[in-house]
Design a protein around this motif. Structure first.
Motif, PDB file in Angstrom:
ATOM      1  N   THR A  21      -3.231  17.149  -9.667  1.00 35.50           N
ATOM      2  CA  THR A  21      -4.102  18.126 -10.363  1.00 35.50           C
ATOM      3  C   THR A  21      -3.864  18.204 -11.866  1.00 35.50           C
ATOM      4  N   ASP A  22      -2.672  17.872 -12.345  1.00 33.43           N
ATOM      5  CA  ASP A  22      -2.397  17.919 -13.784  1.00 33.43           C
ATOM      6  C   ASP A  22      -2.901  16.620 -14.424  1.00 33.43           C
ATOM      7  N   GLU A  23      -3.761  16.749 -15.427  1.00 30.78           N
ATOM      8  CA  GLU A  23      -4.439  15.570 -15.974  1.00 30.78           C
ATOM      9  C   GLU A  23      -3.464  14.506 -16.497  1.00 30.78           C
ATOM     10  N   GLN A  24      -2.458  14.953 -17.240  1.00 27.70           N
ATOM     11  CA  GLN A  24      -1.521  13.991 -17.821  1.00 27.70           C
ATOM     12  C   GLN A  24      -0.718  13.268 -16.733  1.00 27.70           C
ATOM     13  N   GLN A  25      -0.211  14.048 -15.782  1.00 27.94           N
ATOM     14  CA  GLN A  25       0.577  13.434 -14.703  1.00 27.94           C
ATOM     15  C   GLN A  25      -0.286  12.490 -13.864  1.00 27.94           C
ATOM     16  N   ARG A  26      -1.511  12.905 -13.588  1.00 26.11           N
ATOM     17  CA  ARG A  26      -2.417  12.069 -12.792  1.00 26.11           C
ATOM     18  C   ARG A  26      -2.699  10.743 -13.518  1.00 26.11           C
ATOM     19  N   ASN A  27      -2.948  10.836 -14.829  1.00 20.74           N
ATOM     20  CA  ASN A  27      -3.228   9.620 -15.602  1.00 20.74           C
ATOM     21  C   ASN A  27      -2.033   8.671 -15.592  1.00 20.74           C
ATOM     22  N   GLU A  28      -0.823   9.218 -15.755  1.00 18.54           N
ATOM     23  CA  GLU A  28       0.371   8.361 -15.771  1.00 18.54           C
ATOM     24  C   GLU A  28       0.563   7.685 -14.410  1.00 18.54           C
ATOM     25  N   ALA A  29       0.351   8.439 -13.340  1.00 14.23           N
ATOM     26  CA  ALA A  29       0.473   7.843 -11.999  1.00 14.23           C
ATOM     27  C   ALA A  29      -0.557   6.737 -11.814  1.00 14.23           C
ATOM     28  N   ALA A  30      -1.799   6.971 -12.280  1.00 14.19           N
ATOM     29  CA  ALA A  30      -2.866   5.970 -12.133  1.00 14.19           C
ATOM     30  C   ALA A  30      -2.529   4.693 -12.905  1.00 14.19           C
ATOM     31  N   GLU A  31      -1.934   4.836 -14.091  1.00 13.28           N
ATOM     32  CA  GLU A  31      -1.590   3.651 -14.894  1.00 13.28           C
ATOM     33  C   GLU A  31      -0.477   2.840 -14.211  1.00 13.28           C
ATOM     34  N   ILE A  32       0.484   3.534 -13.612  1.00 17.25           N
ATOM     35  CA  ILE A  32       1.547   2.820 -12.866  1.00 17.25           C
ATOM     36  C   ILE A  32       0.927   2.085 -11.679  1.00 17.25           C
ATOM     37  N   MET A  33       0.002   2.761 -10.983  1.00 17.02           N
ATOM     38  CA  MET A  33      -0.677   2.114  -9.850  1.00 17.02           C
ATOM     39  C   MET A  33      -1.419   0.851 -10.302  1.00 17.02           C
ATOM     40  N   GLY A  90       6.725   9.014  -6.954  1.00 16.88           N
ATOM     41  CA  GLY A  90       8.160   9.220  -7.161  1.00 16.88           C
ATOM     42  C   GLY A  90       8.515   9.249  -8.636  1.00 16.88           C
ATOM     43  N   LEU A  91       8.015   8.284  -9.394  1.00 16.70           N
ATOM     44  CA  LEU A  91       8.364   8.183 -10.819  1.00 16.70           C
ATOM     45  C   LEU A  91       7.811   9.368 -11.621  1.00 16.70           C
ATOM     46  N   VAL A  92       6.555   9.728 -11.383  1.00 21.69           N
ATOM     47  CA  VAL A  92       5.958  10.814 -12.184  1.00 21.69           C
ATOM     48  C   VAL A  92       6.567  12.174 -11.813  1.00 21.69           C
ATOM     49  N   THR A  93       6.786  12.421 -10.525  1.00 18.89           N
ATOM     50  CA  THR A  93       7.425  13.697 -10.151  1.00 18.89           C
ATOM     51  C   THR A  93       8.856  13.769 -10.692  1.00 18.89           C
ATOM     52  N   THR A 145       0.843  -1.206   0.000  1.00 21.08           N
ATOM     53  CA  THR A 145       0.000   0.000   0.000  1.00 21.08           C
ATOM     54  C   THR A 145       0.874   1.249   0.000  1.00 21.08           C
ATOM     55  N   LYS A 146       1.938   1.216   0.780  1.00 21.69           N
ATOM     56  CA  LYS A 146       2.869   2.352   0.774  1.00 21.69           C
ATOM     57  C   LYS A 146       3.617   2.415  -0.553  1.00 21.69           C
ATOM     58  N   PHE A 147       4.016   1.239  -1.073  1.00 25.33           N
ATOM     59  CA  PHE A 147       4.791   1.196  -2.312  1.00 25.33           C
ATOM     60  C   PHE A 147       4.005   1.774  -3.490  1.00 25.33           C
ATOM     61  N   ILE A 148       2.721   1.487  -3.572  1.00 24.33           N
ATOM     62  CA  ILE A 148       1.928   1.980  -4.703  1.00 24.33           C
ATOM     63  C   ILE A 148       1.917   3.518  -4.711  1.00 24.33           C
ATOM     64  N   PHE A 149       1.996   4.105  -3.520  1.00 20.31           N
ATOM     65  CA  PHE A 149       2.060   5.570  -3.403  1.00 20.31           C
ATOM     66  C   PHE A 149       3.451   6.108  -3.737  1.00 20.31           C
ATOM     67  N   ILE A 150       4.472   5.585  -3.061  1.00 27.14           N
ATOM     68  CA  ILE A 150       5.805   6.178  -3.237  1.00 27.14           C
ATOM     69  C   ILE A 150       6.369   5.900  -4.630  1.00 27.14           C
ATOM     70  N   ALA A 151       6.024   4.745  -5.220  1.00 26.00           N
ATOM     71  CA  ALA A 151       6.555   4.428  -6.553  1.00 26.00           C
ATOM     72  C   ALA A 151       5.886   5.283  -7.620  1.00 26.00           C
ATOM     73  N   SER A 152       4.573   5.343  -7.612  1.00 25.86           N
ATOM     74  CA  SER A 152       3.871   6.094  -8.672  1.00 25.86           C
ATOM     75  C   SER A 152       4.184   7.588  -8.593  1.00 25.86           C
TER      76      SER A 152
END
Length: 311
Positions: A218-230, A203-206, A194-201
């Protein structure tokens, strides 16, 4: 009766905070023998002046261990080893521990990552390893001095799935006596993932966009990329038999939205300052490795990994 020997390897933000609490409590009780392992200037500072923790939790900011050494090979008969190094030093430290641990030594890895337990097991296959998840806001202020802000640090510690019946009550006693906030569970892997899904997604997108936790929310593209990694991480966890809550993706964004908008991540800071030793392998490398092993495609993680590698 011989005192149990507690060894803290690494006195960074995590090792300095938890090692301080264990040692300062032990300076009063004298119930255990406590040794620190630190290198270079940190070793010199702590040997001369003790370890300093600047924290609202401790009126006395100094503690002096029974022993401090520079090399793991100088440690004798450890009963518990807290491995508090950066994850890119993990294999190296495990190889150094092999000749000094005895058959009853318990290993407590103090770093967040989905593959930490498996990586230790590869090098040290026979010993008890307690999978652990760490929450603490602490950092090195200067060598030998750790600063802690915010809430008390917390550990979530689980039984070793391969050595489920190992008696670890004395370890939970140690944590309680050291006034460390912890939960002990039969299975800590759900908390770790549960922690990993947060810190990895995040961490990678930022790191890719040199942005902040708020921007990813808040940024649509960044949010979508994080969601796909999750989503990729969630599939891997399910295949490994690790139960994550059904709405883990929306819950992760909800948690992230409670952070100040400009909050950075350590991977973002390291990648964009040109630091080569960073958490890219801990986050993306682990997802790609597990995906390949389990036959799960991870195109979003692969793309972001390749992009960060090229920076």
């Amino acid at each position: 009766m011989n005192k149990k020997h507690i060894v803290v390897v690494g006195l960074g933000g995590v090792g300095g905070y938890f090692g301080f609490k264990i040692n300062q409590a032990n300076e009063i009780s004298r119930k255990y023998t406590v040794s620190f392992v630190a290198r270079g200037e940190t070793y010199e500072k702590v040997k001369d002046n003790g370890l300093t923790l600047l924290s609202p939790e401790h009126a006395n900011p100094q503690t002096h261990p029974d022993t401090i050494v520079q090399n793991i090979r100088e440690i004798e008969n450890p009963d518990l080893v807290l491995i508090c190094v950066k994850e890119y030093d993990l294999e190296n430290v495990c190889k150094q521990l092999l000749p000094v641990i005895n058959e009853n030594t318990v290993l407590l890895p103090m770093m967040n990552g989905a593959d930490i337990y498996d990586r230790i097991r590869k090098i040290i296959p026979e010993h008890t390893v307690l999978p652990t998840c760490i929450y603490v806001a602490s950092h090195i202020k200067e060598r030998g001095t750790v600063e802690h802000k915010g809430k008390a640090g917390k550990m979530i510690v689980g039984r070793d799935p391969e050595h489920f019946s190992t008696s670890v009550e004395w370890i939970t006693d140690l944590l309680s006596e050291s006034k460390i906030d912890f939960d002990f569970k039969d299975n800590s892997l759900t908390d770790i993932w549960t922690k990993f899904i947060f810190i990895a997604s995040f961490g990678l997108v930022t790191a890719k966009y040199n942005s902040s936790i708020g921007a990813v929310c808040t940024d649509e593209q960044q949010r979508n990329e994080a969601a796909e990694i999750m989503k990729e991480i969630k599939l891997i966890a399910a295949k490994k038999g690790i139960d994550l809550q059904e709405d883990i993706i929306s819950a992760t964004f909800e948690k992230a939205s409670t952070f100040p908008f400009e909050t950075p991540t350590s991977l973002q800071l390291d990648v964009n300052s040109g630091k080569k030793d960073n958490e890219l392998e801990l986050f993306a490398g682990a997802v790609l490795k597990y995906g390949a092993e389990l036959g799960i495609e991870t195109p979003f993680t692969q793309k972001i990994y390749t992009g960060i590698k090229a920076k």
